[in-house]
Each structure stands twice: as structure tokens, then as C-alpha cells.
Design a protein around this motif. Structure first.
Motif, PDB file in Angstrom:
ATOM      1  N   ALA A 317     -48.719  57.038  43.780  1.00 19.73           N
ATOM      2  CA  ALA A 317     -47.621  57.976  44.404  1.00 19.73           C
ATOM      3  C   ALA A 317     -46.398  57.117  45.107  1.00 19.73           C
ATOM      4  CB  ALA A 317     -48.328  58.864  45.559  1.00 19.73           C
ATOM      5  N   GLN A 318     -46.836  55.927  45.544  1.00 18.47           N
ATOM      6  CA  GLN A 318     -45.550  55.382  46.035  1.00 18.47           C
ATOM      7  C   GLN A 318     -45.026  54.317  45.079  1.00 18.47           C
ATOM      8  OE1 GLN A 318     -47.620  52.729  49.144  1.00 18.47           O
ATOM      9  NE2 GLN A 318     -47.387  54.663  50.668  1.00 18.47           N
ATOM     10  N   ARG A 319     -45.335  54.592  43.596  1.00 19.09           N
ATOM     11  CA  ARG A 319     -44.724  53.832  42.826  1.00 19.09           C
ATOM     12  C   ARG A 319     -44.968  52.301  42.615  1.00 19.09           C
ATOM     13  NH1 ARG A 319     -41.082  56.796  39.662  1.00 19.09           N
ATOM     14  NH2 ARG A 319     -39.826  54.717  39.114  1.00 19.09           N
ATOM     15  N   ASP A 320     -46.038  52.172  43.164  1.00 18.99           N
ATOM     16  CA  ASP A 320     -46.342  50.736  43.287  1.00 18.99           C
ATOM     17  C   ASP A 320     -47.287  50.368  42.310  1.00 18.99           C
ATOM     18  OD1 ASP A 320     -47.007  48.056  44.207  1.00 18.99           O
ATOM     19  OD2 ASP A 320     -48.113  48.533  45.713  1.00 18.99           O
ATOM     20  N   PHE A 321     -46.817  50.201  40.976  1.00 18.78           N
ATOM     21  CA  PHE A 321     -47.344  50.220  39.933  1.00 18.78           C
ATOM     22  C   PHE A 321     -48.208  48.630  39.746  1.00 18.78           C
ATOM     23  CE2 PHE A 321     -43.670  52.632  38.014  1.00 18.78           C
ATOM     24  CZ  PHE A 321     -44.272  53.704  38.630  1.00 18.78           C
ATOM     25  N   GLU A 322     -47.392  47.575  40.362  1.00 18.50           N
ATOM     26  CA  GLU A 322     -48.076  46.406  40.252  1.00 18.50           C
ATOM     27  C   GLU A 322     -49.271  46.465  41.153  1.00 18.50           C
ATOM     28  OE1 GLU A 322     -45.131  47.021  40.914  1.00 18.50           O
ATOM     29  OE2 GLU A 322     -43.697  45.977  39.516  1.00 18.50           O
ATOM     30  N   GLY A 323     -49.232  46.954  42.629  1.00 23.60           N
ATOM     31  CA  GLY A 323     -50.392  46.907  43.224  1.00 23.60           C
ATOM     32  C   GLY A 323     -51.705  47.833  42.665  1.00 23.60           C
ATOM     33  N   ALA A 324     -51.327  48.984  41.764  1.00 27.87           N
ATOM     34  CA  ALA A 324     -52.251  49.714  41.191  1.00 27.87           C
ATOM     35  C   ALA A 324     -53.026  48.666  40.189  1.00 27.87           C
ATOM     36  CB  ALA A 324     -51.671  50.899  40.484  1.00 27.87           C
ATOM     37  N   VAL A 325     -52.267  48.191  39.208  1.00 23.05           N
ATOM     38  CA  VAL A 325     -52.844  47.163  38.022  1.00 23.05           C
ATOM     39  C   VAL A 325     -53.548  46.169  38.765  1.00 23.05           C
ATOM     40  CG1 VAL A 325     -52.190  45.851  36.251  1.00 23.05           C
ATOM     41  CG2 VAL A 325     -51.143  47.985  36.752  1.00 23.05           C
ATOM     42  N   ASP A 326     -53.171  45.550  40.037  1.00 19.56           N
ATOM     43  CA  ASP A 326     -53.871  44.287  40.581  1.00 19.56           C
ATOM     44  C   ASP A 326     -55.105  44.987  41.162  1.00 19.56           C
ATOM     45  OD1 ASP A 326     -51.657  42.727  40.199  1.00 19.56           O
ATOM     46  OD2 ASP A 326     -50.879  42.926  42.186  1.00 19.56           O
ATOM     47  N   LEU A 327     -55.179  45.816  41.615  1.00 22.31           N
ATOM     48  CA  LEU A 327     -56.792  46.593  42.054  1.00 22.31           C
ATOM     49  C   LEU A 327     -57.515  46.832  40.765  1.00 22.31           C
ATOM     50  CD1 LEU A 327     -55.521  49.316  44.697  1.00 22.31           C
ATOM     51  CD2 LEU A 327     -56.728  47.060  44.943  1.00 22.31           C
ATOM     52  N   LEU A 328     -56.928  47.401  39.546  1.00 25.74           N
ATOM     53  CA  LEU A 328     -57.798  47.324  38.574  1.00 25.74           C
ATOM     54  C   LEU A 328     -58.353  46.125  37.770  1.00 25.74           C
ATOM     55  CD1 LEU A 328     -55.648  50.109  36.917  1.00 25.74           C
ATOM     56  CD2 LEU A 328     -57.715  50.495  37.819  1.00 25.74           C
ATOM     57  N   ASP A 329     -57.335  45.051  37.938  1.00 28.16           N
ATOM     58  CA  ASP A 329     -57.611  43.869  37.297  1.00 28.16           C
ATOM     59  C   ASP A 329     -59.062  43.130  38.501  1.00 28.16           C
ATOM     60  OD1 ASP A 329     -56.026  43.967  35.355  1.00 28.16           O
ATOM     61  OD2 ASP A 329     -54.440  42.666  36.508  1.00 28.16           O
ATOM     62  N   LYS A 330     -58.615  43.360  39.882  1.00 30.33           N
ATOM     63  CA  LYS A 330     -59.913  42.924  40.753  1.00 30.33           C
ATOM     64  C   LYS A 330     -61.048  43.633  40.369  1.00 30.33           C
ATOM     65  CE  LYS A 330     -60.719  42.450  45.527  1.00 30.33           C
ATOM     66  NZ  LYS A 330     -60.095  42.632  47.033  1.00 30.33           N
ATOM     67  N   LEU A 331     -61.114  44.922  40.162  1.00 32.54           N
ATOM     68  CA  LEU A 331     -62.491  45.567  39.964  1.00 32.54           C
ATOM     69  C   LEU A 331     -62.903  45.252  38.655  1.00 32.54           C
ATOM     70  CD1 LEU A 331     -64.077  47.898  40.312  1.00 32.54           C
ATOM     71  CD2 LEU A 331     -62.793  49.545  39.422  1.00 32.54           C
ATOM     72  N   ASN A 332     -62.172  44.931  37.540  1.00 31.11           N
ATOM     73  CA  ASN A 332     -62.606  44.577  36.217  1.00 31.11           C
ATOM     74  C   ASN A 332     -63.320  43.081  36.168  1.00 31.11           C
ATOM     75  OD1 ASN A 332     -61.941  46.963  34.792  1.00 31.11           O
ATOM     76  ND2 ASN A 332     -59.859  46.114  34.613  1.00 31.11           N
ATOM     77  N   GLU A 333     -62.425  42.128  37.132  1.00 33.44           N
ATOM     78  CA  GLU A 333     -63.206  40.979  37.279  1.00 33.44           C
ATOM     79  C   GLU A 333     -64.496  40.909  38.007  1.00 33.44           C
ATOM     80  OE1 GLU A 333     -61.566  36.665  39.177  1.00 33.44           O
ATOM     81  OE2 GLU A 333     -60.459  38.372  39.180  1.00 33.44           O
ATOM     82  N   TYR A 334     -64.600  41.780  38.998  1.00 35.68           N
ATOM     83  CA  TYR A 334     -65.729  41.825  39.889  1.00 35.68           C
ATOM     84  C   TYR A 334     -67.084  42.480  39.024  1.00 35.68           C
ATOM     85  CZ  TYR A 334     -69.026  43.348  43.402  1.00 35.68           C
ATOM     86  OH  TYR A 334     -70.102  43.581  44.378  1.00 35.68           O
ATOM     87  N   LEU A 335     -66.716  43.431  38.156  1.00 41.73           N
ATOM     88  CA  LEU A 335     -67.501  43.983  37.223  1.00 41.73           C
ATOM     89  C   LEU A 335     -67.915  43.251  35.898  1.00 41.73           C
ATOM     90  CD1 LEU A 335     -66.933  47.786  37.923  1.00 41.73           C
ATOM     91  CD2 LEU A 335     -68.639  46.443  39.034  1.00 41.73           C
ATOM     92  N   ALA A 336     -67.225  42.138  35.618  1.00 43.33           N
ATOM     93  CA  ALA A 336     -67.304  41.807  34.058  1.00 43.33           C
ATOM     94  C   ALA A 336     -68.595  41.267  33.917  1.00 43.33           C
ATOM     95  CB  ALA A 336     -66.179  40.537  34.460  1.00 43.33           C
TER      96      ALA A 336
END
Length: 692
Positions: A317-336
């Protein structure tokens, strides 16, 4: 102004209705004046409220700061009050233990109740929920019966339009422990409602709306990507809605967290039934020898994982695309390296929905419908985040489509000047600069995706075809002179060589796309020279040229020297006389000019066209001299014709042959054969046999 306006049909209709060029010019001036008037009006509208916009933005910034401070103060006060209340309750519990136990059982719904009290409580909640939902049409299938679902709060609200703050409809909201149901009132049935929307609490955000009379007692519900504004009956009911919504969301998150913790606990493996097979004893002994691997438990109770879906909604909603992708990378790294359990699958399903929403927003950012200003760098943000999401192919396709639309728009906005060469300079500068910037940005964005470079080469070829269409329409379709066409092609080639800085050579594509138009131009100019030569031949009197003034003679010497004829002085006589025919001199200048301009346009695909055109032009002069030499009876004129023939064969043809070889890089056998054929005439000038 209409959406279905077709410019082509409008112009076609104007052309059919106009009497001539004057009407079309008047229409064009009228449209141009309308365009300028519209541009001025837009400019005035932009700057009219500029100061107010700045002041409003400043006030919003101040208000945001004050709201943050107020929120911080309220949070501190709430913490102090909770601490005081907790201290008082602990003191009371020490004084009366029985009262403390009853209070704890009533305050915490998760404490175990007696079977009778739990059944009565659950039955009462279900009965209340069922009774209320029977009044709502169309929600029975949308709300499956669940033993844990119960009604928390409900009431009448008025919905307003978020943009214009106009009243839309009256609704009734039912807040359950896991969702919010919105229903509209039926006009002819009192107390009956129709289903409107259902929102899970996980993706719902509540925002207080500041009172601005007459708009007051309002609050906003945010459900990405939409939002709705509701008005309560009074300030007290509004406060109750805000508090109960926040409390229910908090309880929902807490219950979900506890459920995940319960599911994450290791469960004892079921004991297999005793086997009567005597051979299983040996296998059991072998299995006992192997250590049993304990299944790894995935801890999803971390706070950042619980809040991840909502955090993703906020970032989008805030157009913080980098922050959203950083969160996704953090989750993928945690669940790898974690096993895929049922809670992990449910979390993945929630996150994948947000990933689709984020991808749609990024795709819209790269669509050609968006503003094309800012150059290729303006797309870097969206492209880089799509690549990080694993959508490099889609990012490449959208980036190239965006740049193609930008290049096409830039070409269309060029004003067609009166001078063709000036327009071509601007066209080449705009196109090749855009192409070079796009190539550099592409190399930066897709440096680690080598498979996308082939798509860029294909895009560059299609863009070059668009450029050549605009180029040919202005240069060749308008029947410009060969010298102008040669200069324009030379400018295009020079700009195309700039692409070699990034290792891209598109010169061969320009050659392939322009070869048809250049062939047509060469043949057209060849026909003009042949017609002009034949016309001069028909009026040939075989007389010496008298230039009248030394200045004219000096100018002719300079022109012949520039054509490559260095021994022209031996053909000049006393005073201002030249011992050559006007036809032969004019033919020499015209042929050499054609050769020079054609060599500027030369590339290997045009070799035979240029050579055949030269041979045809030369043959016209050769045949005329040969015919005149055989038919002339006057000895003096015959000697003069022979002198012109000698100049043509021994001076002009070697110069043409030498210049052609210098420009092309290899000799022309056809020109050598044509010059050698002249020996027949020089050996037997009295022969009546035609040389050609």
C-alpha cells in the motif's frame, strides 16, 4: 474528447470534404491553435493551486508528527493504567484467593472451563450467531458452520464514498471472532439484510477518521487494495467499534499463535499392531539398531512471521516494494532448510497471495500506460524487484515494451522541419540516444540474466525497423535529391556506430532495411541523368565551348579538378575557349557527381545496382559519340568529335574506374571491358561498325 475518437478517420473525412490545399491548411491552423490553447489551459490549471498544494502538504506533515506524538503518549498512558490495574488486581487476589480464581476464569477465555459451563457458553454463542445470520440473505453458504465461530459485536452503520464523501447506503455490520460481515438493509423488510461483503480479520486494518463537520463519527476499513468509510450513530458507538475491532484482531492473532504452537509440538508416533509373522522379528531388530530421526519442528510463532502478511500489505500500500521483497527473502531464507508441514503450507498460501498482488502492482508500474518520462532509469526500481521475485522474463518483456512505447512517442513528438537534413539529424539523435540509454540500462538491470540479451537484440531490430520507416518516409517518399539522401544515410550510419560502445552493431540491419529504398533512388536518379543526356545529345552541334570570361574558365577548371580530371588544361585553348563539346563536359560533371553521391550510399548489397547504373549512363554517351563519328562528313567536325571521344575514353572512363575502385575496394570488370572496347574505334575510326 470522446473515447472512440479516431484521428485517421477524422483526417480522411476532412480530406474528402475539403476543396483544396487552402481548406486543409485552415483546418490545420485551427487544430494547432486549439492545441496551443489547451496546453496553456493545462499549464494554468497546474500552477493555479500550486501554493495551496505546498501549504497542504506542510500541514499534513505537521499533523502526521502530532498524531505520532499523540499515539506515543496514549500508548504510554495505556501501559501505566494496565500496570496500575494489574497491581491492584494482584493485591486483591492476595486478600481473597477465591475471588482471584473466579476473575481469572472470567477474563481469560482460553482457561479450561468445566464441561457444563463450556457447553452452555458455546451453545449460547452459536444460538446468537445463528439467529442474527438468519436475517441476512445469501450468507449461509459463505459462512460454514464452525464450532469456534461466534458473534462479538454488531450494529448499524452508514457507508460514505471515499473520494467525494457522499452517502452511499445504510449497512449492518456483524463482527465475528475471525471475520467481519457487511450487509445492506432491505428497503421493504424491517430487520432484514442482504449479504454485501465478508472480510477476514487477518487482512483488515482499522483507521480512525478525524471529525470534520458535518462529517464526523467516521472510521475507515482498509482491505488491500480497497478501502471503505463508515459512520457510526454517535461518538460513543464509534469508540466501541474501534476498540472492539482492535481487541478482536488481537485475540484472533493470539489464538492463531497458540494454535500454531500446539501444532508445532511433536506428536507421539502411533504404536503399530503386534504382528503374528515370525519373520518380522528380525526386521524389528534391525530397525531397532538404526537411530530414529526426530522430525524437525518449524517454529512459526516468531512475531515477525505472525505479522508478515499484514506487513506485506502495508509495504504494498505504501509502495515500499524493496521492503516487501526483503521480507519475502527473509522468509524464504528462514524456511529454506525446514520441512514442509501443514502450517508452513498455510503460511505459504497467504504469502503467495501477497506476492501476486505485489507482482500485479510492479507490472502496472512498467506498463506503457504509465508516464514515460524519466528515461530508462525510471523503470529500474520495478524491474529490479521483479527480478528478485524470480520474474526476470516478465521484467525483460515489460521493460522492453515500456521503452518501445517511449521511443515511439519521442519520434512522434518530433516536429517535421522544412529542411529534411535538419529533421533527420534530430530523428537520429532522439532514436539512437534512446537506444543507447536503453541498452546501458538493460545491461545494468539484467547483468546476471544472460538469457535475456537475445530478447534485447530482437527488440533492437524491431525498433530499428520503426526508425527506418520514419526515416524512409521523410527522405525517400518525399523524392529528395540523391545528394540529400546520401547525407541523410551518412548521418544515420554515423549515429549507428555509437552503439559499438556497448558492443552492439546494427549497421547491417540499417543496410538490409534501406537497400530497397536506396536501389529505387539510384535507379530514379540514373533515369534522370540518362534523359538529360539524351536531351543534350539531340541538340548537339559539336562546337567548342566559349566561356566568355577567365573567371568562368577558372571555375570550370576547378570543377573538373574536383571531379578527378587533372589534365583538363590540355583541352583548353586561347582566351576562354575549351576544345570540348558542352554535352561531353556536362555529362562528365553529372556522371562524376552521381558516382560520388552513390559511393556515400554504397554497401555490398548495392554493388551490382551501382555498377549497372554507371554502365547504362556511360553507354548513352559512348553510343552518341560513336554514332556521330560514323555519320559526320565534315572533316573538321569529325576531328573535333574524335577529340571529344579521346577525352571520354582516355580521361573520363579511367577516372570513373579509379574512383569506383577506391570507393568500393575492388576493380570493376564491366568498366574495364567498356574502356577496352573503345580500342576498336581508335584502331579503325573509319569503320561503320558500331562499337557497342
Amino acid at each position: 474528447e470522446s473515447g472512440g475518437f479516431a484521428a485517421g478517420e477524422y483526417v480522411k473525412q476532412l480530406s474528402q470534404q475539403s476543396d483544396g490545399d487552402r481548406d486543409l491548411q485552415e483546418h490545420r491552423q485551427r487544430i494547432q491553435a486549439l492545441s496551443e490553447e489547451t496546453a496553456q489551459s493545462l499549464k494554468r490549471n497546474v500552477y493555479q493551486n500550486y501554493r495551496q498544494f505546498i501549504e497542504t502538504a506542510r500541514e499534513i506533515s505537521y499533523l502526521e508528527s502530532e498524531m505520532y506524538q499523540l499515539s506515543h503518549i496514549l500508548t504510554e498512558q495505556k501501559g501505566i493504567m494496565e500496570a496500575v490495574t494489574q497491581a491492584l488486581l494482584l493485591q486483591a487476589d492476595r486478600d481473597d484467593p477465591a475471588l482471584g480464581a473466579r476473575r481469572a476464569a472470567a477474563a481469560d477465555p482460553f482457561l479450561p472451563l468445566s464441561a457444563k459451563d463450556a457447553a452452555a457458553n458455546e451453545e449460547g454463542r452459536q444460538r446468537t450467531l445463528t439467529t442474527l445470520l438468519e436475517k441476512v440473505e445469501g450468507c449461509r453458504d459463505l459462512l460454514p458452520e464452525s464450532p469456534g465461530k461466534y458473534l462479538v459485536y454488531n450494529g448499524d452503520l452508514v457507508e460514505y464514498d471515499a473520494d467525494h464523501m457522499a452517502q452511499i447506503q445504510r449497512v449492518h455490520a456483524f463482527l465475528m471472532n475471525d471475520c467481519l460481515l457487511v450487509a445492506t438493509a432491505l428497503p421493504n423488510r424491517r430487520g432484514a439484510y442482504r449479504y454485501d461483503a465478508l472480510y477476514p480479520l487477518d487482512g483488515l486494518a482499522v483507521v480512525n477518521v478525524k471529525d470534520n463537520p458535518p462529517m464526523k463519527d467516521m472510521f475507515k476499513l482498509l482491505m488491500f487494495p480497497e478501502s471503505r468509510i463508515f459512520q457510526a450513530e454517535n461518538a460513543k458507538i464509534k469508540k466501541e467499534w474501534l476498540e472492539v475491532l482492535e481487541e478482536t484482531k488481537r485475540n484472533r492473532a493470539l489464538s492463531e499463535k497458540r494454535r500454531l504452537e500446539q501444532e508445532a509440538l511433536p506428536r507421539p508416533a502411533p504404536t503399530p499392531p503386534e504382528s503374528t509373522n515370525p519373520f518380522d522379528e528380525d526386521e524389528d531388530e534391525e530397525e531397532e539398531d538404526e537411530p530414529s530421526a526426530e522430525e524437525e519442528v518449524v517454529d512459526l510463532s516468531l512475531e515477525w512471521i505472525q505479522e508478515l502478511p499484514e506487513d506485506l500489505d502495508v509495504c504494498i500500500a505504501q509502495r515500499d516494494f524493496e521492503g516487501a521483497v526483503d521480507l519475502l527473502d527473509k522468509l524464504n531464507e528462514y524456511l529454506a532448510d525446514k520441512p514442509v508441514s501443514q502450517p508452513v503450507k498455510e503460511l505459504r498460501a497467504k504469502v503467495d497471495e501477497r506476492v501476486r498482488q505485489l507482482t500485479d502492482v510492479l507490472v502496472f508500474e512498467l506498463s506503457p500506460d504509465r508516464s514515460l518520462r524519466g528515461g530508462p532509469r525510471a523503470t529500474r526500481r520495478a524491474v529490479s524487484q521483479l527480478i528478485r521475485l524470480g520474474q526476470s522474463t516478465k521484467a525483460c518483456e515489460l521493460f522492453l515494451k515500456n521503452r518501445a512505447a517511449a521511443v515511439q512517442t519521442a519520434i512522434r513528438q518530433l516536429r517535421i522541419e522544412g529542411a529534411t537534413l535538419l529533421y533527420i539529424h534530430k530523428l537520429c539523435h532522439v532514436f539512437f540516444t534512446s537506444l543507447l540509454e536503453t541498452a546501458r540500462e538493460f545491461e545494468t538491470d539484467f547483468a546476471s540474466n544472460n538469457g535475456c540479451y537475445s530478447a534485447f537484440v530482437v527488440w533492437a531490430r524491431s525498433s530499428m525497423r520503426m526508425f527506418v520507416d520514419a526515416f524512409s518516409k521523410q527522405v525517400f517518399d518525399s523524392k529528395e535529391s540523391l545528394s540529400t539522401a546520401a547525407e541523410c544515410v551518412k548521418v544515420a550510419k554515423e549515429h549507428c556506430k555509437q552503439l559499438s560502445e556497448i558492443g552492439l552493431d546494427l549497421t547491417f540491419i540499417i543496410h538490409a532495411l534501406l537497400v530497397k529504398d536506396i536501389k529505387g533512388a539510384l535507379q530514379s536518379y540514373k533515369d534522370i541523368i540518362i534523359e538529360a543526356t539524351k536531351h543534350r545529345n539531340s541538340e548537339e552541334m559539336w562546337r567548342k565551348m566559349n566561356l566568355m570570361t577567365p573567371e568562368a574558365l577558372g571555375k570550370l577548371r576547378e570543377e573538373m579538378r574536383s571531379c578527378g580530371v587533372g589534365n583538363f588544361d590540355q583541352y583548353t585553348g586561347d582566351d576562354c575557349w575549351v576544345n570540348l563539346s558542352y554535352t561531353v563536359v556536362a555529362f562528365t560533371k553529372q556522371t562524376m557527381a552521381f558516382l560520388e553521391e552513390a559511393l556515400k550510399l554504397y554497401f555490398p548489397e548495392l554493388h551490382m545496382v551501382l555498377l549497372e547504373s554507371l554502365v547504362e549512363i556511360i553507354l548513352v554517351a559512348v553510343q552518341h559519340v560513336d554514332y556521330s563519328l560514323r555519320c559526320e562528313q565534315d572533316p573538321e567536325k569529325k576531328a573535333f568529335i574524335r577529340q571529344n571521344a579521346s577525352f571520354l575514353y582516355e580521361t573520363v572512363l579511367p577516372v570513373v574506374e579509379k574512383r569506383f575502385e577506391e570507393g568500393v575496394g575492388k576493380p570493376a570488370k564491366q568498366l574495364q571491358d567498356l574502356r577496352n572496347a573503345s580500342r576498336l574505334m581508335r584502331v579503325n575510326p573509319e569503320s561503320t561498325t558500331s562499337v557497342v
